[in-house]
Design a protein around this motif. Structure first.
Motif, PDB file in Angstrom:
ATOM      1  N   PRO A  78      39.301  76.100   2.853  1.00 29.18           N
ATOM      2  CA  PRO A  78      37.970  75.800   2.328  1.00 29.18           C
ATOM      3  C   PRO A  78      37.884  74.360   1.828  1.00 29.18           C
ATOM      4  O   PRO A  78      38.627  73.956   0.945  1.00 29.18           O
ATOM      5  N   ILE A  79      36.966  73.583   2.416  1.00 32.24           N
ATOM      6  CA  ILE A  79      36.855  72.168   2.066  1.00 32.24           C
ATOM      7  C   ILE A  79      35.925  71.979   0.870  1.00 32.24           C
ATOM      8  O   ILE A  79      36.184  71.166  -0.006  1.00 32.24           O
ATOM      9  N   ASN A  80      34.853  72.762   0.809  1.00 30.68           N
ATOM     10  CA  ASN A  80      33.843  72.540  -0.235  1.00 30.68           C
ATOM     11  C   ASN A  80      34.430  72.705  -1.625  1.00 30.68           C
ATOM     12  O   ASN A  80      34.132  71.938  -2.535  1.00 30.68           O
ATOM     13  N   GLU A  81      35.323  73.692  -1.752  1.00 35.48           N
ATOM     14  CA  GLU A  81      35.974  73.887  -3.038  1.00 35.48           C
ATOM     15  C   GLU A  81      36.989  72.783  -3.301  1.00 35.48           C
ATOM     16  O   GLU A  81      37.160  72.329  -4.425  1.00 35.48           O
ATOM     17  N   GLU A  82      37.589  72.341  -2.197  1.00 36.59           N
ATOM     18  CA  GLU A  82      38.642  71.323  -2.280  1.00 36.59           C
ATOM     19  C   GLU A  82      38.123  70.011  -2.856  1.00 36.59           C
ATOM     20  O   GLU A  82      38.818  69.313  -3.600  1.00 36.59           O
ATOM     21  N   VAL A  83      36.875  69.663  -2.500  1.00 35.08           N
ATOM     22  CA  VAL A  83      36.336  68.345  -2.875  1.00 35.08           C
ATOM     23  C   VAL A  83      36.213  68.222  -4.384  1.00 35.08           C
ATOM     24  O   VAL A  83      36.256  67.124  -4.937  1.00 35.08           O
ATOM     25  N   ARG A  84      36.053  69.354  -5.074  1.00 30.48           N
ATOM     26  CA  ARG A  84      35.870  69.281  -6.521  1.00 30.48           C
ATOM     27  C   ARG A  84      37.183  69.238  -7.295  1.00 30.48           C
ATOM     28  O   ARG A  84      37.180  69.074  -8.502  1.00 30.48           O
ATOM     29  N   GLN A  85      38.302  69.407  -6.579  1.00 29.57           N
ATOM     30  CA  GLN A  85      39.591  69.456  -7.276  1.00 29.57           C
ATOM     31  C   GLN A  85      40.126  68.063  -7.550  1.00 29.57           C
ATOM     32  O   GLN A  85      39.643  67.069  -7.003  1.00 29.57           O
ATOM     33  N   ARG A  86      41.155  67.972  -8.400  1.00 32.11           N
ATOM     34  CA  ARG A  86      41.834  66.698  -8.611  1.00 32.11           C
ATOM     35  C   ARG A  86      42.495  66.258  -7.319  1.00 32.11           C
ATOM     36  O   ARG A  86      43.036  67.066  -6.585  1.00 32.11           O
ATOM     37  N   ARG A  87      42.457  64.926  -7.059  1.00 36.81           N
ATOM     38  CA  ARG A  87      43.063  64.427  -5.840  1.00 36.81           C
ATOM     39  C   ARG A  87      44.550  64.134  -6.026  1.00 36.81           C
ATOM     40  O   ARG A  87      45.367  64.393  -5.159  1.00 36.81           O
ATOM     41  N   PHE A  88      44.897  63.553  -7.163  1.00 37.30           N
ATOM     42  CA  PHE A  88      46.248  63.019  -7.323  1.00 37.30           C
ATOM     43  C   PHE A  88      47.058  63.904  -8.265  1.00 37.30           C
ATOM     44  O   PHE A  88      46.519  64.523  -9.174  1.00 37.30           O
ATOM     45  N   ALA A  89      48.355  63.940  -8.036  1.00 37.51           N
ATOM     46  CA  ALA A  89      49.242  64.731  -8.877  1.00 37.51           C
ATOM     47  C   ALA A  89      49.452  64.029 -10.214  1.00 37.51           C
ATOM     48  O   ALA A  89      49.070  62.874 -10.398  1.00 37.51           O
ATOM     49  N   GLN A  90      50.093  64.743 -11.139  1.00 40.00           N
ATOM     50  CA  GLN A  90      50.226  64.186 -12.488  1.00 40.00           C
ATOM     51  C   GLN A  90      51.179  62.993 -12.546  1.00 40.00           C
ATOM     52  O   GLN A  90      51.041  62.136 -13.407  1.00 40.00           O
ATOM     53  N   GLN A  91      52.132  62.951 -11.602  1.00 35.54           N
ATOM     54  CA  GLN A  91      53.142  61.886 -11.681  1.00 35.54           C
ATOM     55  C   GLN A  91      52.704  60.658 -10.906  1.00 35.54           C
ATOM     56  O   GLN A  91      53.519  59.881 -10.447  1.00 35.54           O
ATOM     57  N   LYS A  92      51.366  60.427 -10.784  1.00 36.88           N
ATOM     58  CA  LYS A  92      50.910  59.408  -9.841  1.00 36.88           C
ATOM     59  C   LYS A  92      51.330  57.997 -10.229  1.00 36.88           C
ATOM     60  O   LYS A  92      51.713  57.210  -9.375  1.00 36.88           O
TER      61      LYS A  92
END
Lengths: 174, 102
Positions: A78-92
């Motif tokens: 599912p892409i639509n849900e994906e777009v609202r998530q954080r992109r980068f991990a915490q250790q960026k």
């Protein structure tokens, strides 16, 4: 010579722009499309260097095969849900620092090697628009010197195909 | 700037490799991580073709064919794993897959 340089800078700019957008954009489909742009730029760089056969292989295998596979799998999640998530991990930031260290090391390597190994001299550039015998040469070496490696590569592909099918198969309890 | 030398290609491939590394290390989405691996493999391919042109030796281009073969195999298996993962865990994020973490 001037045309060579202009083509190099144009394709290099396309490659770098596409790469940066591939790893930063939010929507996975946009990432895939910019990765296609990057791969096209790399194919162009092969053409500038007179590797016509590889340019064809790059377009057919990478863009025609691998990227279509990517797009198929993207459609399964599912892409639509994906777009609202954080992109980068915490250790960026740690990761960016590590990459900067790697860039420094490789930069020192290139800057030292460019003078020492004659890399700052241009390689003999092929005439643009003049079809060379590149495919013939590659084919000759591939099927004589590297014949065993070629056959092993086909077995590797077969194993990968079987592995992919087994991995993505729905297992039913028997 | 002019003319374009082999060192230009090496700098380009270094930059592309670092961008790919940043992508692998920072992104959460496994699909984008796999795409970043493609970027790294393409950086290596640019290097191989540049040296093949520099030394006027076609062996480097044959190596690129094998690298592309390995990339195709890697993508097939990687996406197969990703589909199996999504079926089991309903996620494609790398940091939510921590079942093996001690």
């Amino acid at each position: 010579m001037l045309l060579d340089s202009l083509l190099f800078y144009a394709f290099a700019a396309l490659v770098l722009l596409g790469a940066v957008l591939t790893i930063t954009l939010r929507n996975v489909v946009h990432c895939a499309v910019w990765l296609i742009a990057t791969l096209l730029g790399v194919a162009g760089l092969y053409l500038v260097q007179g590797a016509e056969f590889l340019a064809g292989v790059q377009v057919i295998v990478y863009i025609g095969g691998i990227m279509v596979l990517y797009l198929f799998v993207i459609m399964l999640v599912p892409i639509n849900e994906e777009v609202r998530q954080r992109r980068f991990a915490q250790q960026k930031w740690l990761a960016v620092i590590a990459a900067a260290v790697l860039a420094t090391q490789l930069g020192i390597l290139v800057s030292r090697g460019a003078g020492a190994f004659g890399l700052s001299a241009a390689g003999p550039a092929p005439e643009i628009g003049n079809i060379t015998q590149n495919s013939q040469e590659v084919g000759y070496v591939l099927f004589s010197e590297y014949l065993l490696a070629f056959e092993l590569a086909s077995i590797l592909l077969l194993v990968a195909i079987v592995g992919a099918v087994v991995m993505s198969k729905v297992r039913t309890e028997s | 700037m002019f003319p374009v030398t082999t060192a230009h290609y090496l700098i380009l491939s270094t930059t592309l490799l670092v961008i790919g590394t940043i992508g692998v290390l920072t992104r959460r989405n496994l699909l984008v991580i796999l795409m970043s691996i493609e970027l790294i493999l393409n950086a290596v391919n640019i290097n191989l073709v540049a040296f093949s042109n520099h030394l006027q030796n076609v062996n480097g281009q044959v190596f690129v064919i094998f690298v592309i073969t390995a990339a195709a195999a890697e993508v097939a298996v990687g996406l197969g794993i990703l589909i199996a993962l999504f079926r089991n865990k309903e996620t494609v994020h790398a940091d939510e897959v921590d079942i093996l973490r001690w």
